[in-house]
Design an enzyme around this catalytic site. Sequence first.
Site, short mmCIF file in Angstrom:
data_model
loop_
_atom_site.label_atom_id
_atom_site.label_comp_id
_atom_site.label_asym_id
_atom_site.label_seq_id
_atom_site.Cartn_x
_atom_site.Cartn_y
_atom_site.Cartn_z
N ALA A 151 -23.14 -3.65 9.54
CA ALA A 151 -23.63 -2.83 10.46
C ALA A 151 -24.89 -3.64 11.37
CB ALA A 151 -24.02 -1.42 10.11
N CYS A 152 -25.70 -3.93 10.34
CA CYS A 152 -27.17 -4.35 10.86
C CYS A 152 -27.30 -5.75 11.03
CB CYS A 152 -28.00 -3.61 10.15
SG CYS A 152 -28.35 -4.44 8.37
N GLY A 153 -26.52 -6.46 10.80
CA GLY A 153 -26.97 -7.90 10.65
C GLY A 153 -27.96 -8.45 9.47
#
Length: 279
Positions: free
Chosen positions: A120-122
């Site tokens: 999701a967030c890297g």
Amino acid sequence: MKTRPGPSTRTRITELSGSAVRQRRDDLATEEPLEIRLTAPDGARKTVAITMRTPGHDFELAAGFLNGEGLAGPGDIASIAYCTDEDLPPEARYNTVTVRLRGPLPDLPALDRHFLTSSACGVCGSASLDALRDRCAAVPAGRLRLTPSQLYGLPGALRAAQGVFGKTGGLHAAGLFTAAGTLTAAREDVGRHNAVDKLVGWASLGGRLPLAEHVLVVSGRASYEIMQKALAAGVPVVCAVSAPSSLAVELAREFGLTLVGFLREERCNVYAGAERIAV
């Protein structure tokens, strides 16, 4: 022994439609962890990332991640293989890759911040713009130019290449295009940044970097992580179907990238590098 995971997983669901209820099979986008390990000729080794990804093109994912973080470029990698270390349980074998370097491990003090990534967030704690300035130069102006009509055709061409998304409806995609709008390569993953890493890894392992004559198209938003990876790969133009973040725009403007957002149907916003759009 656990079998090698594929990009989609079959399950059974209960489907409700109005007052009707039925049991049926459904396809889910597979999400599994991938651990990336580095080893050096002197025997030193280090885990540098654990990411939740969709299985497939795992070696490209590892190579792309290492290139984007400045840890190993195309000439630094001797081989990539699934890990067979004795300390690894058999069921995790296809969820761990070992990247063998030609030289010593890179300076890794920053890895104590833990390169733990998710779909999701890297990369959590990813390098700031200040650190990026130390290892990346601005993208040269080059000859690449795009017309609005060429831009408008890119999302549809990428969508047509999303085979697993067609089954599951649950994957992001990233595609590399020529200035003429021809798709060069596309990759899918539960994570936007993973899809980009797979593309960059494909280019890195094939000796195609830098990607100075290509356009990167992503199916979701344009985050700082995606722009960082594009910059490290030498991609001059990034197009996103959704919005960019403020830091993504700042990075694009400082390093000379063209950033296009909300590219849908026959409209878009150009946030940076409008000189590459022939209007």
